[in-house]
Design an enzyme around this catalytic site. Structure first.
Site, PDB file in Angstrom:
ATOM      1  N   HIS A   1       7.846  -2.381   9.668  1.00  0.00           N
ATOM      2  CA  HIS A   1       8.490  -3.702   9.774  1.00  0.00           C
ATOM      3  C   HIS A   1       9.491  -3.763  10.902  1.00  0.00           C
ATOM      4  O   HIS A   1      10.359  -4.646  10.922  1.00  0.00           O
ATOM      5  CB  HIS A   1       9.152  -4.071   8.436  1.00  0.00           C
TER       6      HIS A   1
ATOM      7  N   PRO B   1      13.215   4.687  -9.881  1.00  0.00           N
ATOM      8  CA  PRO B   1      13.773   4.583 -11.246  1.00  0.00           C
ATOM      9  C   PRO B   1      13.079   3.499 -12.076  1.00  0.00           C
ATOM     10  O   PRO B   1      13.133   3.517 -13.298  1.00  0.00           O
ATOM     11  CB  PRO B   1      15.242   4.192 -11.006  1.00  0.00           C
TER      12      PRO B   1
ATOM     13  N   CYS C   1      12.781 -11.152  22.684  1.00  0.00           N
ATOM     14  CA  CYS C   1      12.785 -12.591  22.951  1.00  0.00           C
ATOM     15  C   CYS C   1      11.894 -13.290  21.935  1.00  0.00           C
ATOM     16  O   CYS C   1      10.808 -12.804  21.610  1.00  0.00           O
ATOM     17  CB  CYS C   1      12.272 -12.870  24.368  1.00  0.00           C
TER      18      CYS C   1
HETATM   19  C1  BV8 Z   1       1.449 -10.130   7.283  1.00  0.00           C
HETATM   20  C2  BV8 Z   1      11.898  -8.492   7.127  1.00  0.00           C
HETATM   21  C3  BV8 Z   1      -0.468 -11.232   8.236  1.00  0.00           C
HETATM   22  C4  BV8 Z   1      12.425  -7.252   7.741  1.00  0.00           C
HETATM   23  C5  BV8 Z   1      10.384  -8.300   5.291  1.00  0.00           C
HETATM   24  C6  BV8 Z   1      -1.839  -9.779   1.524  1.00  0.00           C
HETATM   25  C7  BV8 Z   1      -2.103  -9.189   2.769  1.00  0.00           C
HETATM   26  C8  BV8 Z   1      -1.271  -9.436   3.847  1.00  0.00           C
HETATM   27  C9  BV8 Z   1      -0.150 -10.285   3.713  1.00  0.00           C
HETATM   28  C10 BV8 Z   1       0.094 -10.857   2.489  1.00  0.00           C
HETATM   29  C11 BV8 Z   1      -0.734 -10.610   1.398  1.00  0.00           C
HETATM   30  N1  BV8 Z   1      -0.235 -11.309   0.361  1.00  0.00           N
HETATM   31  C12 BV8 Z   1       0.870 -11.968   0.741  1.00  0.00           C
HETATM   32  C13 BV8 Z   1       1.103 -11.723   2.029  1.00  0.00           C
HETATM   33  C14 BV8 Z   1       2.207 -12.278   2.790  1.00  0.00           C
HETATM   34  C15 BV8 Z   1       3.451 -11.382   2.784  1.00  0.00           C
HETATM   35  C16 BV8 Z   1       3.719 -10.689   1.481  1.00  0.00           C
HETATM   36  O1  BV8 Z   1       3.352  -9.535   1.284  1.00  0.00           O
HETATM   37  N2  BV8 Z   1       4.397 -11.370   0.588  1.00  0.00           N
HETATM   38  C17 BV8 Z   1       4.744 -10.766  -0.695  1.00  0.00           C
HETATM   39  C18 BV8 Z   1       6.213 -11.044  -1.004  1.00  0.00           C
HETATM   40  C19 BV8 Z   1       3.797 -11.294  -1.724  1.00  0.00           C
HETATM   41  N3  BV8 Z   1       3.317 -10.385   3.838  1.00  0.00           N
HETATM   42  C20 BV8 Z   1       3.645 -10.730   5.091  1.00  0.00           C
HETATM   43  O2  BV8 Z   1       3.987 -11.847   5.413  1.00  0.00           O
HETATM   44  C21 BV8 Z   1       3.544  -9.630   6.130  1.00  0.00           C
HETATM   45  N4  BV8 Z   1       2.804 -10.155   7.252  1.00  0.00           N
HETATM   46  O3  BV8 Z   1       0.796  -9.589   6.441  1.00  0.00           O
HETATM   47  O4  BV8 Z   1       0.895 -10.847   8.357  1.00  0.00           O
HETATM   48  C22 BV8 Z   1      -0.480 -12.448   7.352  1.00  0.00           C
HETATM   49  C23 BV8 Z   1       0.289 -13.543   7.724  1.00  0.00           C
HETATM   50  C24 BV8 Z   1       0.263 -14.691   6.901  1.00  0.00           C
HETATM   51  C25 BV8 Z   1      -0.481 -14.712   5.709  1.00  0.00           C
HETATM   52  C26 BV8 Z   1      -1.220 -13.576   5.346  1.00  0.00           C
HETATM   53  C27 BV8 Z   1      -1.213 -12.448   6.169  1.00  0.00           C
HETATM   54  C28 BV8 Z   1       4.949  -9.269   6.642  1.00  0.00           C
HETATM   55  C29 BV8 Z   1       5.707  -8.476   5.606  1.00  0.00           C
HETATM   56  C30 BV8 Z   1       7.074  -8.045   6.152  1.00  0.00           C
HETATM   57  C31 BV8 Z   1       8.094  -9.019   5.682  1.00  0.00           C
HETATM   58  N5  BV8 Z   1       9.418  -8.576   6.111  1.00  0.00           N
HETATM   59  N6  BV8 Z   1      11.627  -8.231   5.719  1.00  0.00           N
HETATM   60  C32 BV8 Z   1      13.833  -7.119   7.250  1.00  0.00           C
HETATM   61  O5  BV8 Z   1      14.639  -8.063   7.487  1.00  0.00           O
HETATM   62  O6  BV8 Z   1      14.149  -6.074   6.650  1.00  0.00           O
HETATM   63  S1  BV8 Z   1      10.101  -8.077   3.624  1.00  0.00           S
HETATM   64  C33 BV8 Z   1      11.078  -6.871   2.912  1.00  0.00           C
HETATM   65  O7  BV8 Z   1      10.255  -6.311   1.879  1.00  0.00           O
HETATM   66  C34 BV8 Z   1      11.487  -5.701   3.779  1.00  0.00           C
HETATM   67  O8  BV8 Z   1      10.793  -5.582   4.994  1.00  0.00           O
HETATM   68  C35 BV8 Z   1      11.128  -4.511   2.905  1.00  0.00           C
HETATM   69  O9  BV8 Z   1      10.944  -3.416   3.679  1.00  0.00           O
HETATM   70  C36 BV8 Z   1       9.907  -4.997   2.231  1.00  0.00           C
HETATM   71  C37 BV8 Z   1       9.461  -4.241   1.001  1.00  0.00           C
HETATM   72  O10 BV8 Z   1      10.550  -4.200   0.081  1.00  0.00           O
HETATM   73  P1  BV8 Z   1      10.984  -2.763  -0.499  1.00  0.00           P
HETATM   74  O11 BV8 Z   1      11.295  -1.873   0.654  1.00  0.00           O
HETATM   75  O12 BV8 Z   1       9.967  -2.276  -1.455  1.00  0.00           O
HETATM   76  O13 BV8 Z   1      12.360  -3.103  -1.214  1.00  0.00           O
HETATM   77  P2  BV8 Z   1      12.565  -3.799  -2.644  1.00  0.00           P
HETATM   78  O14 BV8 Z   1      13.995  -4.214  -2.714  1.00  0.00           O
HETATM   79  O15 BV8 Z   1      11.487  -4.787  -2.889  1.00  0.00           O
HETATM   80  O16 BV8 Z   1      12.328  -2.600  -3.692  1.00  0.00           O
HETATM   81  C38 BV8 Z   1      13.211  -1.500  -3.726  1.00  0.00           C
HETATM   82  C39 BV8 Z   1      12.651  -0.515  -4.730  1.00  0.00           C
HETATM   83  O17 BV8 Z   1      13.442   0.651  -4.697  1.00  0.00           O
HETATM   84  C40 BV8 Z   1      12.679  -1.030  -6.162  1.00  0.00           C
HETATM   85  O18 BV8 Z   1      11.435  -0.779  -6.777  1.00  0.00           O
HETATM   86  C41 BV8 Z   1      13.787  -0.193  -6.833  1.00  0.00           C
HETATM   87  O19 BV8 Z   1      13.476   0.089  -8.189  1.00  0.00           O
HETATM   88  C42 BV8 Z   1      13.742   1.061  -6.025  1.00  0.00           C
HETATM   89  N7  BV8 Z   1      14.995   1.808  -5.950  1.00  0.00           N
HETATM   90  C43 BV8 Z   1      16.266   1.322  -5.995  1.00  0.00           C
HETATM   91  N8  BV8 Z   1      17.128   2.356  -5.868  1.00  0.00           N
HETATM   92  C44 BV8 Z   1      16.385   3.494  -5.725  1.00  0.00           C
HETATM   93  C45 BV8 Z   1      15.029   3.134  -5.770  1.00  0.00           C
HETATM   94  N9  BV8 Z   1      14.023   4.029  -5.667  1.00  0.00           N
HETATM   95  C46 BV8 Z   1      14.384   5.324  -5.506  1.00  0.00           C
HETATM   96  N10 BV8 Z   1      15.662   5.749  -5.441  1.00  0.00           N
HETATM   97  C47 BV8 Z   1      16.687   4.864  -5.542  1.00  0.00           C
HETATM   98  N11 BV8 Z   1      17.965   5.298  -5.483  1.00  0.00           N
END
Ligand code: BV8
Length: 249
Positions: free
Chosen positions: A123, A220, A131
């Site tokens: 990402h 966790p 740009c």
């Molecule tokens: C794309 C910006 C083509 C960067 C982010 C199917 C195929 C392809 C795409 C899609 C699809 N279905 C839906 C989509 C669209 C979308 C998507 O996936 N939506 C989801 C929400 C359903 N995907 C996209 O748009 C991607 N682009 O595929 O382009 C396309 C285009 C249009 C339509 C179709 C396809 C782009 C995805 C990137 C988005 N950018 N952020 C930034 O500012 O940081 S999203 C954001 O989520 C971050 O990037 C992050 O990295 C990412 C994933 O989140 P996690 O890292 O997992 O973090 P989260 O908080 O969710 O979870 C933390 C976990 O850690 C928890 O489980 C917690 O329990 C655990 N935890 C907490 N503490 C600890 C721990 N684990 C261990 N130890 C600890 N101490």
């Protein structure tokens, strides 16, 4: 007191030592113990407080570039205060000794700060500016965390934006391909600190499983991947590595 899943950390060590090709996929949870907010897993996560579509999408930037820019400046300041935790440090050490390919969804650069090489930043990276105009290829290392919106110095036409992948944007083809190939080719896939909610990143574990790899999740909390994992360690990843690394030295 170790919970039942933490008791399998010695087996995790054995798996790592016997694997031929290891892929590790990290998410925001790996940086949580460094004090950086996650996105979805608690009431003070980013998306619990802010709307992702207004802050992490091109439309959001186009509608209000000032708001998006300042949100990323605020995140950059939070990240600049953070230091790698035992999970980042342990992964960097493992990379030097084992056939391990590191893929991250994180944009904070903490894996590289801990010494990891060849990190596949799916990402992008929050400390890169680019740009916003698709016809201009200007990119730079971000300099000033206090700065206001910056007009692109190359084309002088558009603003600079953070070099991260927003919702609805395609990931860089070369990173997608590298992650795809590594996931299909590995025999051990570790998913750690990710909710396995965002695609295509969340799809690589399934690719690895289809190719016969063992899947291990360190988190966790349960995720959509948990039921497909061969093993799950329900614990914070930093504390897991504090126990794991002495077993591998
Ligand atoms: C794309 C910006 C083509 C960067 C982010 C199917 C195929 C392809 C795409 C899609 C699809 N279905 C839906 C989509 C669209 C979308 C998507 O996936 N939506 C989801 C929400 C359903 N995907 C996209 O748009 C991607 N682009 O595929 O382009 C396309 C285009 C249009 C339509 C179709 C396809 C782009 C995805 C990137 C988005 N950018 N952020 C930034 O500012 O940081 S999203 C954001 O989520 C971050 O990037 C992050 O990295 C990412 C994933 O989140 P996690 O890292 O997992 O973090 P989260 O908080 O969710 O979870 C933390 C976990 O850690 C928890 O489980 C917690 O329990 C655990 N935890 C907490 N503490 C600890 C721990 N684990 C261990 N130890 C600890 N101490």
């Amino acid at each position: 007191m170790l919970n039942s899943s933490e008791k399998i950390i010695p087996q995790l060590a054995a798996q790592l030592l016997s694997a031929q090709r290891i892929v590790v996929m990290t998410g925001a949870g790996v940086s949580a113990e460094s004090g950086i907010s996650t996105f979805r897993d608690s009431e003070d996560s980013y998306w619990s407080q802010f709307d992702p579509m207004t802050l992490a999408s091109l439309d959001g930037f186009s509608d209000n570039p000032q708001r998006v820019w300042h949100w990323y400046q605020w995140r950059r300041q939070q990240i600049a205060l953070a230091r790698p935790n035992p999970a980042h440090v342990g992964l960097a050490q493992l990379q030097r000794r084992l056939p391990l390919y590191l893929i991250t969804q994180n944009v904070d650069g903490l894996h590289q700060q801990a010494g990891s090489q060849q990190v596949c930043e799916l990402h992008g990276n929050i400390f890169i500016n680019q740009c916003v105009s698709v016809s201009c290829n200007y990119r730079e290392q971000h300099q000033d965390n206090a700065s206001d919106l910056i007009t692109c110095p190359q084309c002088q036409q558009a603003y600079l934006r953070p070099g991260v992948v927003w919702f609805g944007e395609c990931l860089a083809a070369e990173r997608l391909e590298a992650a795809d190939l590594a996931s299909r080719d590995c025999d051990l896939f570790l998913s750690m600190g990710t909710s396995a909610a965002v695609y295509p990143a969340a799809g690589f574990a399934a690719l690895a499983k289809q190719s016969g790899a063992q899947i291990i999740e360190i988190n966790p909390a349960a995720t959509p991947l948990s039921e497909h994992a061969d093993w799950v360690i329900r614990a914070p990843v930093g504390s897991v590595f504090e126990r794991l690394m002495p077993l591998l030295s």
